[in-house]
Design a protein around this motif. Structure first.
Motif, PDB file in Angstrom:
ATOM      1  N   VAL B 163     -45.557  13.025  24.018  1.00  0.00           N
ATOM      2  CA  VAL B 163     -46.829  13.748  24.133  1.00  0.00           C
ATOM      3  C   VAL B 163     -46.624  15.174  23.668  1.00  0.00           C
ATOM      4  O   VAL B 163     -45.625  15.807  23.998  1.00  0.00           O
ATOM      5  CB  VAL B 163     -47.320  13.876  25.596  1.00  0.00           C
ATOM      6  N   LEU B 164     -47.601  15.675  22.937  1.00  0.00           N
ATOM      7  CA  LEU B 164     -47.553  17.057  22.487  1.00  0.00           C
ATOM      8  C   LEU B 164     -48.714  17.812  23.128  1.00  0.00           C
ATOM      9  O   LEU B 164     -49.871  17.386  23.014  1.00  0.00           O
ATOM     10  CB  LEU B 164     -47.674  17.090  20.959  1.00  0.00           C
ATOM     11  N   PHE B 165     -48.413  18.902  23.833  1.00  0.00           N
ATOM     12  CA  PHE B 165     -49.449  19.728  24.443  1.00  0.00           C
ATOM     13  C   PHE B 165     -49.663  20.979  23.598  1.00  0.00           C
ATOM     14  O   PHE B 165     -48.707  21.702  23.310  1.00  0.00           O
ATOM     15  CB  PHE B 165     -49.026  20.151  25.856  1.00  0.00           C
ATOM     16  N   LEU B 166     -50.902  21.223  23.225  1.00  0.00           N
ATOM     17  CA  LEU B 166     -51.219  22.401  22.410  1.00  0.00           C
ATOM     18  C   LEU B 166     -52.276  23.220  23.140  1.00  0.00           C
ATOM     19  O   LEU B 166     -53.387  22.743  23.355  1.00  0.00           O
ATOM     20  CB  LEU B 166     -51.788  21.971  21.052  1.00  0.00           C
ATOM     21  N   ASP B 167     -51.921  24.437  23.542  1.00  0.00           N
ATOM     22  CA  ASP B 167     -52.881  25.271  24.273  1.00  0.00           C
ATOM     23  C   ASP B 167     -53.550  26.234  23.304  1.00  0.00           C
ATOM     24  O   ASP B 167     -52.909  27.152  22.796  1.00  0.00           O
ATOM     25  CB  ASP B 167     -52.156  26.021  25.397  1.00  0.00           C
ATOM     26  N   GLU B 168     -54.813  26.016  23.025  1.00  0.00           N
ATOM     27  CA  GLU B 168     -55.591  26.832  22.086  1.00  0.00           C
ATOM     28  C   GLU B 168     -54.827  27.034  20.772  1.00  0.00           C
ATOM     29  O   GLU B 168     -54.503  28.163  20.400  1.00  0.00           O
ATOM     30  CB  GLU B 168     -55.909  28.211  22.707  1.00  0.00           C
ATOM     31  N   PRO B 169     -54.596  25.927  20.047  1.00  0.00           N
ATOM     32  CA  PRO B 169     -53.704  26.014  18.882  1.00  0.00           C
ATOM     33  C   PRO B 169     -54.213  26.902  17.752  1.00  0.00           C
ATOM     34  O   PRO B 169     -53.412  27.345  16.938  1.00  0.00           O
ATOM     35  CB  PRO B 169     -53.580  24.557  18.407  1.00  0.00           C
ATOM     36  N   THR B 170     -55.517  27.158  17.668  1.00  0.00           N
ATOM     37  CA  THR B 170     -55.967  27.928  16.502  1.00  0.00           C
ATOM     38  C   THR B 170     -56.600  29.259  16.869  1.00  0.00           C
ATOM     39  O   THR B 170     -57.211  29.902  16.030  1.00  0.00           O
ATOM     40  CB  THR B 170     -56.988  27.123  15.663  1.00  0.00           C
TER      41      THR B 170
END
Ligand SMILES: Nc1ncnc2c1ncn2[C@@H]1O[C@H](COP(=O)(O)OP(=O)(O)O)[C@@H](O)[C@H]1O
Ligand SMILES: [Mg+2]
Lengths: 277, 273
Positions: B163-170
């Motif tokens: 699993v990959l967690f991205l917090d506000e990636p952009t």
């Protein structure tokens, strides 16, 4: 290319054995120290600049007090007596850098990269402590070369130098871990600098770094004996000045340094996760 | 709303996750599942509790109450195993500007105990995957904001997480860099089947990337579903995600959040520019 193919979650996931975990921890420590070495290699001037302060202490303070003969140092000259003290001081002052660095890394978010990895917290902290010794050793080299340049007689046999390396590694780890503990408690750079001064200066002056315990007022002596810096200075003096008198046998000095470092590492590991919250 | 049984193949199952800060409840009884082939988006304004939720799921913050299994392991019982199987790109910057892109990934590879013999290959592969092969040996302080984000994604993938967690990636990226990051996320999902959990306060991003979204409002998950499903539920033709959000949250996404929350988001933005 088969990059992030999902590893099947949970399947057959026995916990790794103790031997495997120790092997992993050793690998992680090596990586953390290697990483610090790369950082220093990208910016070597900083290392040299940081050696200026101990150099000044040795040259200016040392020369003045040698001439004054104000401090009784037994069978050795004041400069001889002072050199191990300045070595220990340079290790102590590096520690401040590690506290500030971890506050900076917390503010930026870099620290989460470490905390979200499977490396145990104790390994992350110990890795930081060992990394600090790279700076400690580079400063120690400058101080020793300078002392040689000033013709201060020191015992520089191979066993003595190896012992100095061990003592500097322990001292760097001990004080940088102490500094990271304070950093994880105060969290802001301003407060850290305030408290850093408040801790560093007493550690330095309530030790045997620049004068022997014998000339301290009696109330200060127990403080100096509870001060880990005293044991670092004592160890370095035994190694570099075999004929000077020492407070304790070398084994006791190194044992105290190991014990305090291990204790602080566990304390710091318990506090370290705060850096990501 | 949903059955309490997790669907087979769920890589994230959260049940009643709650986090309090003093008397303030930042995340309140949040529960959802993510299966292995999905992009799941937590959509909500600044201060909704997105980062707090992600931090709990990535073991950085202990829940006050509730449980979750991530990548097959219980958060509480086996946090180290959870960490071994996830990748995380935090809202703040996790790449070290003082060293090169390669060195950033190299230290991660080492912390995840990728054997020495395979470290170089894995790092090179991950950098190439995110299109950073050509700048691997440059110091990260010379990277653009978009490159830093892609580097952080590469860094989070080097150990092949499930699993990959991205917090506000952009957040803080210009439109071109944002598009590039979106393409990479799409490609990851399509090519490698990595489950992705991301947070965003951009409607467009949620619409474009996510198979399912959860609308988070003041710490509560007020709706979960596929964007098309949620829009259809409004019973209005050509409903937008914006309208879905207003329907469930009772206010517009831009109106949420405190000064402090907005400040934090903006600081990241400033650093990426
Ligand atoms: N460490 C903390 N201490 C106190 N309050 C916090 C802390 N972290 C977050 N909060 C509060 O919890 C709420 C949710 O924050 P966060 O999860 O960062 O929201 P989001 O990521 O959706 O912008 C906010 O009101 C925020 O101020
Ligand atoms: Mg957030």
């Amino acid at each position: 290319m088969s990059l992030p193919v999902s590893s099947d979650p949970g399947a057959g996931a026995a916990r790794p054995s103790v031997a495997r975990r120790l092997e992993e921890a050793a690998g992680q420590l090596a990586v953390l120290v290697g990483y610090e070495a790369r950082k220093l290699a990208h910016d070597p001037t900083e290392l040299l600049l940081r050696a200026v302060q101990p150099a000044l202490w040795l040259v200016v303070f040392g020369s003045v007090f040698s001439v004054l003969h104000a401090i009784p140092t037994g069978s050795v000259s004041y400069l001889q007596f002072l050199t191990p003290g300045i070595l220990a001081q340079s290790v102590l002052f590096i520690a401040i850098f590690y506290g500030i660095a971890s506050i900076r890394e917390r503010e930026l978010g870099i620290i989460t990269k470490f905390l979200v990895s499977p490396a145990p917290r104790t390994v992350l902290v110990a890795g930081r402590g060992l990394s600090a010794s790279l700076r400690g050793l580079s400063q120690a080299t400058v101080v020793i070369l300078l002392a040689v340049g000033l013709s201060v007689p020191l015992s520089l046999s191979l066993p003595a130098l190896l012992g100095v390396v061990v003592a500097i590694v322990l001292g760097s780890a001990l004080f940088s871990t102490l500094s990271m503990i304070i950093a994880s408690l105060v969290r802001t750079q301003e407060k850290f600098l305030g408290i850093g001064q408040l801790v560093t200066m007493p550690l330095f002056f309530a030790s045997n770094a620049i004068y022997p315990l014998s000339i301290m007022p009696s109330w200060l002596r127990p403080v100096a004996l509870a001060n880990p810096l005293t044991y670092l200075v004592d160890a370095l003096r035994i190694l570099l000045l075999p004929h000077a008198s020492s407070l304790f046998p070398l084994g006791v000095d190194l044992g105290v340094l190991v014990g305090v470092t291990v204790l602080l590492t566990f304390v710091c590991a318990a506090l370290y996760p705060r850096m990501a919250q | 709303m949903r059955s309490s049984e997790a669907p087979p193949g769920a890589v994230v199952e959260a049940r009643g996750l709650t986090r309090e800060f003093g008397s303030f409840t930042a995340v309140d009884q949040v529960g959802f599942e993510v299966t292995g082939d999905q992009v799941f988006g937590l959509l909500g304004p600044n201060g909704a509790g997105k980062t707090t939720t992600i931090k709990m799921l990535t073991t950085l913050l202990r829940p006050s109450r509730g449980r979750a299994r991530v990548a097959g392991f219980d958060l509480e019982e086996a946090p180290a195993e959870v960490r071994r199987h996830i990748g995380y790109v935090p809202q703040l910057i996790s790449a070290d500007a003082q060293v090169t892109g390669y060195e950033n990934l190299w230290v991660s590879a080492g912390l995840y105990s990728i054997p020495r013999a395979r470290r170089r290959e894995r790092v090179t592969e991950a950098l190439a995957l995110l299109g950073l092969g050509g700048v691997a040996d440059q110091l990260v302080k010379n990277y653009s904001g978009g490159m830093i984000r892609r580097l952080e994604i590469a860094q989070a993938l080097v150990h092949r997480p499930s699993v990959l967690f991205l917090d506000e990636p952009t957040v803080g990226l210009d439109p071109v860099a944002r598009e590039a990051v979106w393409e990479q996320i799409d490609r990851l999902k399509r090519t490698y089947g990595t489950a992705i959990v991301l947070t965003t306060h951009y409607m467009e991003e949620a619409d474009r990337l996510c198979d399912r979204i959860g609308i988070l409002h003041r710490g509560q998950l007020v709706a979960v579903g596929a964007p098309a499903e949620l829009k259809a539920q409004l019973g209005k033709e050509n409903a937008t995600l914006q309208e879905v959000f207003v329907h469930y949250a009772g206010e517009e996404v831009e109106l949420g959040g405190s000064y402090r929350d907005a400040g934090r988001t903006r600081r990241v933005a400033a650093r990426l520019e």
